[in-house]
Write a protein that holds these residues in place. Structure first.
Motif, PDB file in Angstrom:
ATOM      1  N   THR A   1       0.828  -1.207   0.000  1.00 13.58           N
ATOM      2  CA  THR A   1       0.000   0.000   0.000  1.00 13.58           C
ATOM      3  C   THR A   1       0.861   1.255   0.000  1.00 13.58           C
TER       4      THR A   1
ATOM      5  N   LYS B   1       4.466   5.809  -5.333  1.00 11.09           N
ATOM      6  CA  LYS B   1       4.589   5.899  -6.792  1.00 11.09           C
ATOM      7  C   LYS B   1       3.468   6.718  -7.422  1.00 11.09           C
TER       8      LYS B   1
ATOM      9  N   LYS C   1       2.555   1.779  -3.426  1.00 10.77           N
ATOM     10  CA  LYS C   1       1.604   2.310  -4.400  1.00 10.77           C
ATOM     11  C   LYS C   1       1.383   3.800  -4.175  1.00 10.77           C
TER      12      LYS C   1
END
Length: 59
Positions: free
Chosen positions: A52, A58, A55
């Protein structure tokens, strides 16, 4: 944005340290009575959190 990235990276490093701890001390923890299922559950939670955060980092 830069501070948020630093914070996310710091959280990821902490999760990596926790994952390393569990993998390094797996047998010791088992000998102390921690069940295999509990260890796997802990690893699963840590890996989910790490995914998590990666993500989020990014974008």
């Amino acid at each position: 944005m830069m501070n948020q990235d630093k914070e996310l990276k710091a959280q990821i490093r902490q999760l990596d340290n926790n994952l390393l701890f569990y993998s390094s001390y797996w047998e010791t923890l088992r000998q102390q009575g921690v069940s295999k299922e509990e260890l796997l559950k802990r690893l699963d939670v840590l890996l989910d959190k790490r995914l998590t955060l990666m993500k989020e980092l990014k974008g």
